[in-house]
Design a protein around this motif. Structure first.
Motif, PDB file in Angstrom:
ATOM      1  N   LEU A  71       4.292 -12.830 -21.980  1.00 41.68           N
ATOM      2  CA  LEU A  71       5.240 -12.913 -23.101  1.00 41.68           C
ATOM      3  C   LEU A  71       6.433 -13.792 -22.754  1.00 41.68           C
ATOM      4  N   ALA A  72       6.837 -13.764 -21.478  1.00 44.53           N
ATOM      5  CA  ALA A  72       8.015 -14.523 -21.049  1.00 44.53           C
ATOM      6  C   ALA A  72       7.677 -15.938 -20.594  1.00 44.53           C
ATOM      7  N   GLY A  73       6.385 -16.238 -20.438  1.00 34.52           N
ATOM      8  CA  GLY A  73       5.996 -17.569 -20.012  1.00 34.52           C
ATOM      9  C   GLY A  73       6.322 -17.868 -18.559  1.00 34.52           C
ATOM     10  N   VAL A  74       6.139 -16.875 -17.681  1.00 36.06           N
ATOM     11  CA  VAL A  74       6.392 -17.068 -16.257  1.00 36.06           C
ATOM     12  C   VAL A  74       5.119 -16.769 -15.476  1.00 36.06           C
ATOM     13  N   GLU A  75       5.065 -17.255 -14.242  1.00 31.32           N
ATOM     14  CA  GLU A  75       3.930 -17.008 -13.353  1.00 31.32           C
ATOM     15  C   GLU A  75       4.190 -15.731 -12.562  1.00 31.32           C
ATOM     16  N   LEU A  76       3.249 -14.791 -12.616  1.00 38.18           N
ATOM     17  CA  LEU A  76       3.419 -13.498 -11.967  1.00 38.18           C
ATOM     18  C   LEU A  76       2.790 -13.480 -10.576  1.00 38.18           C
ATOM     19  N   VAL A  77       3.547 -12.949  -9.611  1.00 36.70           N
ATOM     20  CA  VAL A  77       2.991 -12.499  -8.335  1.00 36.70           C
ATOM     21  C   VAL A  77       3.297 -11.008  -8.273  1.00 36.70           C
ATOM     22  N   ASN A  78       2.258 -10.182  -8.397  1.00 36.44           N
ATOM     23  CA  ASN A  78       2.455  -8.744  -8.547  1.00 36.44           C
ATOM     24  C   ASN A  78       2.177  -8.021  -7.230  1.00 36.44           C
ATOM     25  N   LEU A  79       3.250  -7.523  -6.616  1.00 33.48           N
ATOM     26  CA  LEU A  79       3.121  -6.679  -5.442  1.00 33.48           C
ATOM     27  C   LEU A  79       3.343  -5.216  -5.809  1.00 33.48           C
ATOM     28  N   GLY A  80       2.850  -4.827  -6.991  1.00 31.85           N
ATOM     29  CA  GLY A  80       2.758  -3.418  -7.322  1.00 31.85           C
ATOM     30  C   GLY A  80       1.644  -2.807  -6.490  1.00 31.85           C
ATOM     31  N   LEU A  81       1.959  -1.807  -5.670  1.00 32.50           N
ATOM     32  CA  LEU A  81       1.018  -1.277  -4.687  1.00 32.50           C
ATOM     33  C   LEU A  81       0.861   0.224  -4.905  1.00 32.50           C
ATOM     34  N   GLY A  82      -0.279   0.626  -5.455  1.00 34.18           N
ATOM     35  CA  GLY A  82      -0.486   2.009  -5.823  1.00 34.18           C
ATOM     36  C   GLY A  82      -0.187   2.982  -4.691  1.00 34.18           C
ATOM     37  N   GLY A  83       0.716   3.923  -4.946  1.00 29.89           N
ATOM     38  CA  GLY A  83       1.077   4.937  -3.968  1.00 29.89           C
ATOM     39  C   GLY A  83       1.853   4.427  -2.778  1.00 29.89           C
ATOM     40  N   SER A  84       2.324   3.166  -2.830  1.00 28.91           N
ATOM     41  CA  SER A  84       2.798   2.534  -1.595  1.00 28.91           C
ATOM     42  C   SER A  84       4.101   1.767  -1.740  1.00 28.91           C
ATOM     43  N   ALA A  85       4.885   2.042  -2.763  1.00 27.79           N
ATOM     44  CA  ALA A  85       6.216   1.435  -2.863  1.00 27.79           C
ATOM     45  C   ALA A  85       7.183   2.320  -2.088  1.00 27.79           C
ATOM     46  N   LEU A  86       7.202   2.147  -0.769  1.00 28.52           N
ATOM     47  CA  LEU A  86       7.845   3.100   0.136  1.00 28.52           C
ATOM     48  C   LEU A  86       8.930   2.462   0.988  1.00 28.52           C
ATOM     49  N   LEU A  87       9.461   1.321   0.554  1.00 28.57           N
ATOM     50  CA  LEU A  87      10.522   0.614   1.271  1.00 28.57           C
ATOM     51  C   LEU A  87      10.085   0.196   2.670  1.00 28.57           C
ATOM     52  N   ASP A  88       8.803  -0.120   2.826  1.00 31.27           N
ATOM     53  CA  ASP A  88       8.306  -0.574   4.122  1.00 31.27           C
ATOM     54  C   ASP A  88       8.947  -1.911   4.484  1.00 31.27           C
ATOM     55  N   PRO A  89       9.464  -2.059   5.706  1.00 30.07           N
ATOM     56  CA  PRO A  89      10.082  -3.333   6.096  1.00 30.07           C
ATOM     57  C   PRO A  89       9.132  -4.517   6.010  1.00 30.07           C
ATOM     58  N   PHE A  90       7.833  -4.315   6.309  1.00 33.51           N
ATOM     59  CA  PHE A  90       6.918  -5.448   6.247  1.00 33.51           C
ATOM     60  C   PHE A  90       6.677  -5.903   4.807  1.00 33.51           C
ATOM     61  N   VAL A  91       6.825  -5.012   3.840  1.00 33.81           N
ATOM     62  CA  VAL A  91       6.747  -5.426   2.433  1.00 33.81           C
ATOM     63  C   VAL A  91       7.992  -6.222   2.056  1.00 33.81           C
ATOM     64  N   ALA A  92       9.154  -5.770   2.526  1.00 33.21           N
ATOM     65  CA  ALA A  92      10.387  -6.523   2.270  1.00 33.21           C
ATOM     66  C   ALA A  92      10.288  -7.930   2.840  1.00 33.21           C
ATOM     67  N   ARG A  93       9.692  -8.055   4.029  1.00 39.08           N
ATOM     68  CA  ARG A  93       9.552  -9.387   4.625  1.00 39.08           C
ATOM     69  C   ARG A  93       8.569 -10.244   3.829  1.00 39.08           C
ATOM     70  N   ALA A  94       7.535  -9.611   3.267  1.00 37.88           N
ATOM     71  CA  ALA A  94       6.606 -10.365   2.415  1.00 37.88           C
ATOM     72  C   ALA A  94       7.324 -10.898   1.181  1.00 37.88           C
ATOM     73  N   LEU A  95       8.187 -10.090   0.577  1.00 39.73           N
ATOM     74  CA  LEU A  95       8.988 -10.555  -0.554  1.00 39.73           C
ATOM     75  C   LEU A  95       9.930 -11.672  -0.120  1.00 39.73           C
ATOM     76  N   ARG A  96      10.537 -11.492   1.031  1.00 43.64           N
ATOM     77  CA  ARG A  96      11.472 -12.493   1.558  1.00 43.64           C
ATOM     78  C   ARG A  96      10.803 -13.852   1.711  1.00 43.64           C
ATOM     79  N   ASP A  97       9.559 -13.852   2.176  1.00 44.26           N
ATOM     80  CA  ASP A  97       8.890 -15.092   2.553  1.00 44.26           C
ATOM     81  C   ASP A  97       8.046 -15.703   1.447  1.00 44.26           C
TER      82      ASP A  97
END
Length: 394
Positions: free
Chosen positions: A201-227
């Motif tokens: 709807l917004a006309g943007v490209e999605l990269v979805n890191l929605g992770l079932g049962g796993s949005a737990l503030l893991d540092p390695f996920v934060a680094r994946a977002l960072r990079d």
């Protein structure tokens, strides 16, 4: 008399895929991953390993005159003992951004999970084929969105005309992280999970890191977002931390700060939106952990229940009400030095009036109609002229 197309087999390469952070070469072909190899090496949780290898938001994207497309895949389907059978994952075709077909793939591996022990049993199976025909005879953008909830190894791509990678259209990249609700839970298909619908709807490209049962503030996920390159970033925090009873308030607050600090290391000026949990009545004022509702299973339906004691919030146990208050305060304090940081109360996407009309079927996850409502609302709120992602956000 019907004639078979003259098939052209195109090698499956990274430039034909969007939404994946890594591709693993397997004996069958390519397995898309939504976390990079370094993050996967630091993970010890089978739930996260499964979730990140389910290709929510991952799609093949190419340009072609093709009128017929075949994609051979090896899916890994899952089921739960005592629960109703899960439907096969859906493959959805978009032509020039518009829905043009959907199908499923039979065969594949099956993992059956014993809910009392968490152990899974694998039954191997053969690859199958997603087939789309009757496409218009002209040059066009073709996207095949892979099942959001089914591990999918890509085996072969065949078309009746040559293909080339989809050119860069100059659209903003929206990087999103969240729980199973962002992953897609019970959406009707991969293009109508709420983040996928909002991105279209917004006309943007999605990269979805929605992770079932796993949005737990893991540092390695934060680094994946960072990079990961991105123009817009959102992180939806809270429900998994509550339903896994993962941490107390004392640990939660610095963990959120640390997560956001890491993201900001790679994206110091990118619009960053912190989204709190949508309404979930059973956990609004009752802590986790969340457990299966075996009474519901006895009735042939999947259900969950909160097992914590509301009185324990005095000792720092987290509820959704506590999480929302703390997230709002964290963002308010950080925003003084971070003008690109914003907060969105998740109840703006699904709140009390919505719950009365569209209750969560299992007590925890939204259904297909709710995903659509949430996606439409997020697109309207986040991309409004005064919203956090306004006109690309910068």
């Amino acid at each position: 008399m019907r004639t078979e197309p003259h098939w052209i087999t195109t090698p499956l390469t990274a430039d034909l895929l969007r939404g994946a952070l890594d591709l693993e070469r397997t004996v069958h072909g390519l397995l898309p991953h939504r976390l990079p190899a370094g993050a996967r090496a630091q993970n010890t949780d089978p739930q996260l390993a499964m979730a990140e290898s389910q290709p929510s938001g991952v799609r093949l994207a190419f340009r072609s005159h093709a009128t017929a497309v075949e994609l051979d895949t090896l899916p890994t389907k899952r089921g739960y003992t005592g629960a109703p059978p899960r439907p096969d994952g859906v493959y959805e075709l978009l032509v020039d951004g518009e829905p043009a077909g959907r199908t499923t793939v039979t065969g594949g591996h099956t993992v059956t999970v014993d809910m009392s022990t968490g152990e899974g049993e694998l039954r191997p199976g053969p690859p199958g084929t997603a087939r789309f025909t009757g496409l218009p005879e002209r040059a066009k953008d073709i996207e095949i969105w892979l099942p959001h909830n089914e591990i999918t190894e890509l085996v072969a791509l065949r078309t009746d005309a040559p293909v080339e990678p989809l050119p860069d259209r100059g659209r903003k990249v929206w990087l999103h992280h969240g729980s199973s609700i962002s992953h897609g839970s019970d959406a009707a298909g991969p293009t109508t999970t709420w983040p996928a619908l909002a991105s279209r709807l917004a006309g943007v490209e999605l990269v979805n890191l929605g992770l079932g049962g796993s949005a737990l503030l893991d540092p390695f996920v934060a680094r994946a977002l960072r990079d990961t390159p991105a123009d817009l970033i959102s992180v939806k925090i809270g429900i998994n931390i509550v339903n896994q009873d993962l941490m107390r308030l004392r640990a939660f607050t610095p963990a959120v700060h640390g997560f956001l600090d890491t993201v900001r290391e790679g994206h110091p000026d990118v619009p960053l939106l912190v989204v709190s949990p949508i309404l979930c009545p059973m956990h609004e004022n009752t802590p986790g952990p969340t457990a299966y509702d075996f009474a519901a299973l006895g009735e042939g339906r999947l259900g969950f229940r909160a097992t914590g004691d509301p009185a324990e919030t005095a000792n720092g146990k987290l509820t959704l009400a506590v999480v929302r208050e703390e997230l709002a305060g964290i963002v308010e304090r950080r925003a003084a030095d971070d003008p690109h940081l914003r907060y969105l109360d998740g109840r703006a996407l699904y709140g009390e009036s919505d719950a009365a009309e569209l209750p969560l079927p299992d007590g925890l996850h939204p259904d297909a109609a709710t995903h659509r409502r949430m996606g439409e609302r997020f697109a309207r709120v986040a991309f409004a002229p005064d919203g956090p992602f306004r006109r690309g956000g910068r």
